[in-house]
Enzyme design. Structure first.
Site: not given
Length: 640
Positions: A7-8, A103, A105, A328, A330
């Site tokens: 994702e990043k 991520d 989620d 993580y 979030r």
């Protein structure tokens, strides 16, 4: 070639570090020793197109165009990440196998899925598409995650749920923002009237709280205390409990409003015998609080250090990505997988070297297993905890504060329960019931880890030694006059608590039940940004630690139909979105009713001018004319 899509960039680098060397750093990707490649998105590198991409006529904001509802949804690369999208697209086309490393989620699932689907892949590649869930960026943890890949198809319902939410928020934000901005212009409002499915009910919470404070009328009420002496000359106080006969003179909370009644009780009990009717001493214990999820961490950081939700999230991201000191951040989960339990010794050792918590670490018993370890309650991600990484660089003050909070909460899992005795003595004085209570700590347990300022606030009283039937002596009674207090203005901590516990603000029992079972208003990942956007849009303002509504914010809430300012609609949405993720409902069953509700809401906006905004003006409102490009950027942020 196997392609890992993170994702990043930080996650991409962490994945590469767990793969064979040597590594070749290329533009937007890393080629590892066995020929596989790691690449990354930069958050969402695709976005919904502007309405005019569906019809050029939509470029001009007009009520007759509403509601705008695409039948064939389109995405486009973001201008600032177009270069990286080109890299990812080329690699997807070349890959024989793809590992989705978004991520862990709902948003992370959609973020990578939408790129893969937008680019398009061969059926054979799609069939073997795998999913990797990473919550700890340290190399050993990443290696473990890479060894536990799952079919990405298992997460399709999660992705569809996120897609439905994203499109619904776009529809709601675009249409309602255009409708009320255009209607606002008719009453002289200068600016953009941003309306969102989540942000508007949050604003409604603050506006209603502020109005309650301003309209509050204090009322006097009266307590009666009896000062009672034991045979050993010990004096303690007991509070009068009004009888049913007194209820007509009390408010809904049982507070006595009639001063003469209270004065009469005081006069009756002076120099009278006090007969002990009941004595209770109940041993109790309380297990350690669970490790943090993001919201609970933000609330505690706001209480302890006055940090905003956004600053806590940003600090967590730094601790996770740059320092690799926490997992993580979030996360909406407060439980831990059993597989993590054997890491406790290493994590506690890392804490002792990374924070000023050596004494607390030495007292931790890593053989204790709290209720936090529960595989059945761990979802796509687990609670936020420290990693086994020792601190290497220098932490900022905010990073030190947040890391210490996370570390203390984790260490509490290895301390025994807090044990205490709750005591109650009930007295009869001249026919009236008087009660005294006390709580005495016998074993501090995990409360050893609470900071001294918190411990000092906790009473540790003991009751006098008396027996049922014993006759004591009431020296005197005392009338204590008090006033009802208005609700307190929201702060960062209390507003976050209200968002996560939004069911407290709902009267409909069905809606209350739904909200209790969901995350509340917003998600762990979005709450901080939504609050900050309300400040940027000049709907909210800070007064010291208080969060207050502005005239514009109040004007908007008083101009909208009540249904748009309450959390009920969000509760209904979240209930359906959860059912989609659990395969209990499909995408179309969610979107179809939304289309109809948009027609109704646009119709209401056409017939009702937002008079609460009359004559108001946003700062720099000249930048936000409906024909300008800046307004398009403004309202596309109104998705939430």
């Amino acid at each position: 070639m196997k392609l890992y899509i993170a994702e990043k960039p930080s996650l991409g680098r962490a994945i590469a570090s767990a793969l064979p060397k040597p590594h070749l750093k290329l533009d937007g990707c890393i080629k590892v020793g066995n020929g596989d490649v790691v690449t990354w998105c930069i958050g969402h590198i695709l976005e919904q197109v502007e309405p005019e991409a569906y019809d050029p006529a939509f470029k001009k904001w007009q009520l007759e165009h509403l509601p705008i509802s695409p039948s064939d949804w389109k995405l486009t690369p973001k201008s600032n990440t177009r270069k990286q999208f080109t890299v990812v697209k080329k690699l997807i086309k070349q890959a024989d196998t793809i590992v989705h490393c978004g991520d862990p989620d709902r948003e992370g699932q959609l973020l990578v899925d939408e790129v893969i689907n937008h680019v398009g892949i061969k059926p054979s590649v799609k069939k073997t598409l795998q999913r990797c869930l990473i919550s700890d960026l340290n190399t050993s943890a990443v290696k473990q995650s890479l060894s536990m890949l799952k079919p990405n198809s298992e997460f399709a319902p999660l992705s569809i749920s996120a897609l439905a939410r994203s499109r619904a928020d776009w529809l709601y934000g675009i249409n309602m923002t255009r409708a009320y901005t255009l209607q606002g212009q008719k009453v002289g409002f200068q600016g953009v009237v941003s309306v969102g499915r989540v942000q508007t009910p949050i604003l409604g919470l603050v506006v209603r709280r502020d109005l309650d404070i301003e309209q509050f009328t204090p009322v006097n009420f009266y307590d009666v205390l009896a000062y009672v002496q034991t045979d050993s000359k010990t004096v303690f106080s007991a509070k009068w409990k009004p009888s049913e006969a007194c209820l007509p003179y009390c408010d809904s909370e049982g507070r006595v409003l009639n001063k003469a009644l209270a004065e009469n009780v005081v006069n009756r009990i002076n120099q009278q015998p006090a007969i002990v009717k009941k004595v209770e001493r109940k041993p109790k214990k309380q297990a350690a609080p669970l490790p943090y999820n993001l919201s609970s961490l933000q609330i505690d950081a706001a209480k302890r250090f006055g940090m905003s939700a956004k600053s806590v999230l940003d600090t967590c991201q730094s601790l996770y990505e740059n320092h690799k000191l926490i997992t993580y951040p979030r996360s909406d989960n407060r439980y831990l997988p059993m597989a993590h339990f054997h890491q406790a010794l290493n994590i506690v050792d890392a804490i002792s070297h990374s924070a000023n918590l050596k004494r607390e670490c030495s007292g931790a018993n890593c053989s204790l297993k709290s209720k936090a370890w529960n595989d059945a309650k761990v979802g796509a991600h687990h609670a936020i905890i420290p990693t086994a990484m020792r601190r290497k660089g220098v932490l900022s003050k905010a990073e030190q504060h947040v890391y210490e909070l996370v570390a203390r909460q984790y260490l509490m899992q290895f301390y025994p329960s807090w044990q205490y005795i709750d005591g109650v003595i009930e007295l009869d004085i001249s026919g009236g019931v008087f009660i005294t209570k006390a709580r005495h700590t016998t074993t501090k347990g995990w409360k050893e880890l609470l900071v001294s300022s918190i411990l000092q606030k906790e009473s540790n009283d003991t009751l006098p030694t008396v027996e049922v039937g014993q006759v004591l002596h009431c020296d005197k009674g005392e009338l204590v006059e008090k006033q009802t207090q208005p609700p307190s203005p929201f702060t960062d901590a209390t507003l976050l608590a209200a968002m996560t516990g939004i069911s407290r603000y709902v009267t409909n029992p069905d809606i209350k039940k739904i909200l209790k079972e969901t995350d509340g208003l917003g998600t762990e990942a979005t709450r901080a940004n939504i609050i900050e956007l309300l400040f940027k849009r000049q709907f909210l303002a800070r007064q010291g630690k208080q969060i207050r509504s502005t005239l514009i914010g109040r004007g908007l809430i008083t101009s909208l139909p009540e249904s748009m300012t309450l959390p009920d609609m969000t509760a209904h949405w979240e209930s359906m979105l959860d059912k989609i993720s659990l395969k209990e409902q499909n995408y179309f069953d969610f979107m179809a009713p939304l289309q109809q509700s948009l027609l109704d809401l646009v119709g209401y906006a056409r017939c009702n001018l937002p008079v609460g905004l009359k004559g108001l003006k946003q700062k720099n409102s000249n930048k936000f004319k409906a024909s300008s490009k800046s307004v398009k950027k403004k309202y596309t942020k109104a998705k939430k």
